[in-house]
Design a protein around this motif. Structure first.
Motif, PDB file in Angstrom:
ATOM      1  N   PRO A  42       0.829  -1.206   0.000  1.00 47.05           N
ATOM      2  CA  PRO A  42       0.000   0.000   0.000  1.00 47.05           C
ATOM      3  C   PRO A  42       0.869   1.264   0.000  1.00 47.05           C
ATOM      4  CG  PRO A  42      -0.784  -1.561   1.631  1.00 47.05           C
ATOM      5  CD  PRO A  42       0.537  -2.088   1.123  1.00 47.05           C
ATOM      6  N   GLY A  43       0.488   2.226  -0.816  1.00 49.29           N
ATOM      7  CA  GLY A  43       1.229   3.475  -0.886  1.00 49.29           C
ATOM      8  C   GLY A  43       2.399   3.465  -1.840  1.00 49.29           C
ATOM      9  N   ALA A  44       2.766   2.300  -2.337  1.00 46.38           N
ATOM     10  CA  ALA A  44       3.870   2.207  -3.302  1.00 46.38           C
ATOM     11  C   ALA A  44       3.376   2.713  -4.661  1.00 46.38           C
ATOM     12  CB  ALA A  44       4.362   0.765  -3.426  1.00 46.38           C
ATOM     13  N   PRO A  45       4.257   3.244  -5.483  1.00 40.45           N
ATOM     14  CA  PRO A  45       3.833   3.757  -6.788  1.00 40.45           C
ATOM     15  C   PRO A  45       3.438   2.635  -7.746  1.00 40.45           C
ATOM     16  CG  PRO A  45       6.209   3.889  -6.571  1.00 40.45           C
ATOM     17  CD  PRO A  45       5.682   3.440  -5.240  1.00 40.45           C
TER      18      PRO A  45
END
Length: 78
Positions: A42-45
């Motif tokens: 989660p939150g990774a590009p």
């Protein structure tokens, strides 16, 4: 080679975008981004998208930044 600055490419605007292969193979010239693949973390590009060939319906996965290579891809249906 990158797209012109006036039309920056970003992962969050790719869904349903249209692309033309600069060198079509097997009559596959026009493609649509049918999926932006969310990363496992989660939150990774976002790093990958799925493209579907209009002619054959074949689906391929590739790094979305590969679409910036003008020797391979043209934005829109040309």
């Amino acid at each position: 080679m990158h797209l012109p600055a006036r039309n920056p490419l970003s992962a969050n605007k790719l869904l349903n975008s249209k692309w033309t292969a600069a060198l079509p193979v097997n009559k596959e010239k026009h493609f649509i981004v049918i999926k932006v693949i969310e990363p496992d973390t989660p939150g990774a590009p976002v790093t990958e998208v799925e493209l579907q060939a209009v002619h054959s319906q074949r689906i391929q996965t590739l790094p979305w930044r590969a679409l910036r290579d003008a020797s391979v891809w043209r934005q829109g249906w040309v």
